[in-house]
Design an enzyme around this catalytic site. Structure first.
Site, mmCIF file in Angstrom:
data_model
loop_
_atom_site.group_PDB
_atom_site.id
_atom_site.type_symbol
_atom_site.label_atom_id
_atom_site.label_comp_id
_atom_site.label_asym_id
_atom_site.label_seq_id
_atom_site.Cartn_x
_atom_site.Cartn_y
_atom_site.Cartn_z
ATOM 1 N N GLY A 154 19.332 102.826 4.702
ATOM 2 C CA GLY A 154 19.360 103.817 3.637
ATOM 3 C C GLY A 154 18.951 103.192 2.322
ATOM 4 N N GLY A 156 19.058 104.057 -2.062
ATOM 5 C CA GLY A 156 19.342 104.936 -3.182
ATOM 6 C C GLY A 156 18.713 104.367 -4.433
ATOM 7 C CE1 TYR A 158 22.865 104.160 -10.138
ATOM 8 C CE2 TYR A 158 23.721 102.026 -10.795
ATOM 9 C CZ TYR A 158 23.491 103.357 -11.078
ATOM 10 O OH TYR A 158 23.872 103.863 -12.262
ATOM 11 C CE LYS A 176 25.528 101.896 -2.777
ATOM 12 N NZ LYS A 176 26.520 102.808 -3.330
ATOM 13 C CG ASP A 274 26.785 112.357 -7.274
ATOM 14 O OD1 ASP A 274 26.413 113.551 -7.241
ATOM 15 O OD2 ASP A 274 25.994 111.403 -7.188
#
Lengths: 554, 333
Positions: A154, A156, A158, A176, A274
């Protein structure tokens, strides 16, 4: 034994039962791995149980390469049996390269053309290792801070998210990765990453994603947040359903979990800000996990209410009091509930309650347009009522957490089925990347090769083998990262003088580890499952063997 | 009509419940027939389980389950089962818990019939609480209680009944497994349904924390540690904001925490730290609290500077510790 089988069957949730014997090797089998002929060793190297009695080294290479390649090749439909088969026997003759999906690595084309060069038959045994080595050198197994890295799962604004496996526990996680340079470019970037980290450290709930570790590697100028592994986001899942919406039962199932998670966060004075389907992940067990706390706010402990000032989030999911821009402050908890209302609306209907071609139009609609129920589907009266309550424009009038929990639609019994990933995987064109372990090729490289080496050592081969890893990336070897790049070792390297024995010993222990990995992954594929629990279970099993045999060798 | 192969399954739910009840009546009488009755109960409970969970390989028949549930309510079998639980065989006790918990989870639309049934008969719940006094059924009753607590109505009934305060003795009984089972039930009761719990703690603040203080001072290490940890969780839960402000305004509580910070056990010290920090970080410390901290300023700073310095890995703890030290240093009289 029975109870164990039951437990496993239960995790599988698909009624998988082994009668009698779980696929765990007997003591005898385990014993034979270390001190037997190469035939047995090779047997270990392939994903699942093998029927053939023995394999030549060439065959091993072939499978090996097949493995590496099979990872970039679009996989066949995810019928479990087939997946298992794919690992077991790669049927080279039958394989064709399908059109490449756009997500393939750039250099794949080059690799492919090199492979096809000279009209060399694709999967025939190669007598020199030239090509295979090239593939290896390009993608050496990456191990950082005890995590073996797999594919990107994935991305994003950031960070990039990759799949990893923890070396000692074999637990499958997601990491991440925040690149310093990228973070610095984003306004408030470093602060947001920091606050995300702080919040994640506190969160511990079945419906919020869990952080296992956070670390920074100076030499990489990156930060790493190790998280629970999840299969897909609710957004991705719902997109694969008909009309991009869930049946009311499934929407209800996920919404309940969402509310449980939000309630927990609010109890800790955390406003998520969010909430949206793309930020709600689903674990292998089909459990919803609230994720992405990048803009979440931790309110001070001594503040009596939930007043926030900082505005961040996704416009489509923001309530009138934020997008209207008239109020310097707003009530944080009501914002999350509005967003969960928009989410529910979307899950039930595939539509959004408020839309707009341009952002100002969207804001205007959120503030002034009366709520209309979806046009493409007639919702049950009770769910309409709940949506009306959640999407109430006045935050004071909007349903509160307690009211939501007592709402008749919310309170009805949840669906009893287990979430079934098959539909999702099928809709993804059978791309099994989210199901199979993407670190597998790396593991294959690490352990397969080790076995060959240690055999060399046994035959009195060159002494360098034990000290130098021919596959280790040699081009960049600053001291710090060299340490990181080394293979996972179960035991400290024994003294050099005992080289031959130590090679044997290491090969042996690694065999066992490898064996367990094989069992894990084949089990996994059989059950079409990828949960950490199965993993842990087999880690335990592996520990037993290691303890028993690891000690008896010396 | 084909005869069922297994004799048991042809009994209708009504018959099963009737037979079960008759056997229970025998047991209550307690004459010499009761041994036989205990076996009977055992048998009928198995049949009930068969209906609820389905026979081997078969899905349960929902119509039969509904009938069975209805009969159970009508015949008032549940209170009898629970009242006589201690007399039943070991396996039967477990069966009772399983059946009870399953019936509790049954939902028809938004209604939970068993919850409604129990709401109307709170004495059943109280009997369950009293079960903690009998070692042979304590844990079984505990599992049923926790299942009840999942439903807010039942949790409320339990919280507001005086027998709630019995938990303060149950969590300290000498048998470790019973004590810890009681503690987890106790914890569920005061944390599961946020609004109900907050309201309860707020209105019964004095009585509750009067008792709670005893747990914190308990002789029993496990009780002390568990209750300290739970206290931290309670205070940091936003729903308990009022409770938290009240708690951290009382100098006695601060003194207790400062003493616990110096306990022999490292784990207790650590848990105490997480409550202590709430007193210190408060931007509006009441006078008496501020006085205590000021009086001990130098010693506290010294103490905290050397407090658990080996916890280098725990970034959060170190940040918090540094923050507390700074807060204390900057205090002005």
């Amino acid at each position: 034994m029975t109870s164990k089988t039951e437990v496993l069957g239960d995790i599988g949730g698909r009624g998988l039962h082994w009668d009698g014997q779980p696929p765990v090797p007997t003591e005898e089998q385990a014993n034979s791995f270390g001190n037997n002929s190469s035939g047995n060793q090779l047997k270990l190297s392939i994903g699942c149980e093998d029927d053939e009695e023995s394999l030549s080294e060439d065959e091993l290479r072939e499978r090996y390469r097949a493995w590496t390649l099979s990872q970039v090749r679009p996989a066949p439909p995810p019928v479990q049996q087939e997946q298992a088969q794919e690992i077991r026997v790669f049927q080279a003759e039958d394989e064709e390269f399908l059109p490449m999906p756009s997500s393939l690595p750039e250099d794949f084309g080059n690799e492919l053309s090199q492979l096809l060069r000279d009209n060399r038959p694709l999967f025939q045994t190669l007598h020199d290792d030239h090509i295979a080595e090239e593939v290896w050198q390009r993608k050496p197994p990456k191990i950082l801070n005890k995590y073996l890295f797999g594919d990107v799962i994935g991305e994003g604004s950031y960070a990039k998210v990759k799949e990893v496996v923890q070396e000692d526990t074999l637990m499958r996680c997601a990491v991440k990765i925040y690149k310093d340079r990228r973070i610095k470019k984003i306004p408030n970037g470093p602060e947001n990453v920091n606050s995300e980290k702080e919040i994640m450290r506190k969160v511990n709930h079945p419906h919020c994603i869990k952080m296992f570790e956070f670390f920074r590697l100076e030499e990489k100028t990156k930060q790493y947040m190790v998280l629970e592994f999840c299969v897909a986001s609710l957004q991705e899942i719902v997109d694969t359903w008909e009309h991009k919406r869930f049946t009311p039962d499934w929407a209800h199932y996920f919404f309940r979990q969402l509310i449980a998670g939000i309630e927990y966060l609010h109890a800790l004075s955390i406003v998520h800000k969010d909430i949206k389907p793309a930020n709600l992940l689903v674990s292998p067990e089909g459990r919803l996990k609230i994720s992405d706390f990048g803009v979440a706010e931790q309110m001070p402990l001594y503040q009596n209410d939930d007043t926030c000032t900082n505005v961040q989030g996704t416009p489509k999911f923001q309530p009138p009091e934020i997008v209207g821009g008239h109020n310097p402050t707003y009530k944080g908890f009501a914002v999350d509930l509005w967003a969960s209302g928009v989410t529910l609306y979307n899950l039930l209907s595939g539509e959004y309650p408020f839309e707009g071609d341009v952002i100002m139009k969207l804001f205007e609609n959120i503030c002034w347009q009366p709520l209309e129920m979806p046009k493409t589907i007639e919702l049950e009266e009770e769910s309409q009522n709940l949506l009306t309550g959640l999407l109430e424009k006045d935050p004071m009038e909007r349903l509160k957490m307690d009211q939501v929990k007592h709402h008749p639609w919310f309170a009805k019994a949840p669906i009893e089925e287990k979430f079934d990933w098959e539909k999702f995987v099928a809709a993804k064109g059978g791309n099994s990347s989210r199901q199979a372990l993407s670190v597998f090729p790396s593991l294959a490289q690490l352990y397969n090769d080790q076995e060959l080496e240690s055999l060399d050592g046994d035959e009195g081969g060159s002494g360098d083998n034990d000290l130098q890893n021919p596959l280790a990336p040699q081009e960049e070897a600053p001291t710090a990262s060299r340490q990181d790049q080394q293979r996972p070792n179960l035991v400290d390297s024994p003294p050099q003088s005992e080289h031959s024995a130590s090679a044997f010993y290491r090969g042996y222990t690694l065999n066992l580890k490898w064996l367990c990995l094989n069992i894990c992954s084949s089990l996994w594929l059989m059950m079409n499952k990828s949960d950490n629990f199965t993993y842990l279970l087999f880690t335990k099993f592996y520990d037993c063997i290691f303890f028993q045999y690891g000690l008896s060798i010396s | 009509m084909p005869l069922p192969i297994f004799g048991k399954s042809h009994k209708s739910p009504a018959d099963v419940v009737k037979n079960l009840k008759e056997a229970l009546v025998q047991i209550e009488k307690g004459d010499k027939k009761s041994d036989k009755a205990i076996e009977e109960v055992n048998k009928w409970l198995q049949t009930v389980k068969g209906i609820i969970y389905g026979q081997e390989g078969q899905e349960p028949n929902s119509e039969q389950v509904a009938q069975l549930a209805q009969e159970t309510y009508n015949a008032n079998v549940l209170p009898m089962l629970i009242k006589n639980l201690a007399k039943l065989e070991f396996e039967s006790k477990k069966d009772v818990a399983q059946i009870f918990n399953n019936l509790l989870r049954r939902q028809i639309g938004t209604r939970s019939p068993t919850v409604e049934y129990l709401c109307a008969r709170p004495e059943i719940l109280i009997t369950l609480v009293k079960g903690y006094e009998m070692p042979e059924i304590a844990v079984t009753c505990g599992s049923m209680l926790r299942e009840c607590i999942r439903h807010d109505h039942l949790a409320k009934v339990l919280l507001h009944h005086e027998s709630f305060y019995h938990f303060f003795t149950y969590v300290e009984v000498s048998s470790f497994d019973i004590a810890s089972d009681a503690f987890s039930t106790f914890k569920d009761l005061i944390t599961k349904h946020k609004t109900i719990c907050a309201e309860f703690l707020d209105t019964n603040y004095d009585k509750f924390f009067g008792e709670y203080q005893k747990l914190l001072n308990s002789e029993n290490y496990v009780t002390r540690r568990q209750s300290l940890k739970l206290l931290g969780e309670l205070l940091l839960d936003r729903h308990n904001f009022n409770v938290m402000t009240r708690y951290i305004s009382n100098p006695d509580n601060l003194k207790l925490m400062m003493n616990l910070l110096r306990e022999k056990s490292k784990s207790i010290q650590f848990e105490a730290f997480h409550v202590f920090k709430v007193f210190v970080a408060n931007p509006n410390k009441p006078r008496p609290i501020a006085d205590i901290l000021l009086r001990n300023r130098e010693r506290l700073v010294d103490f905290l500077s050397n407090f658990h310095n080996d916890r280098t890995e725990d970034e959060q703890f170190n940040d918090e510790k540094a923050y507390l030290i700074k807060q204390i240093q900057e205090m002005r009289a």
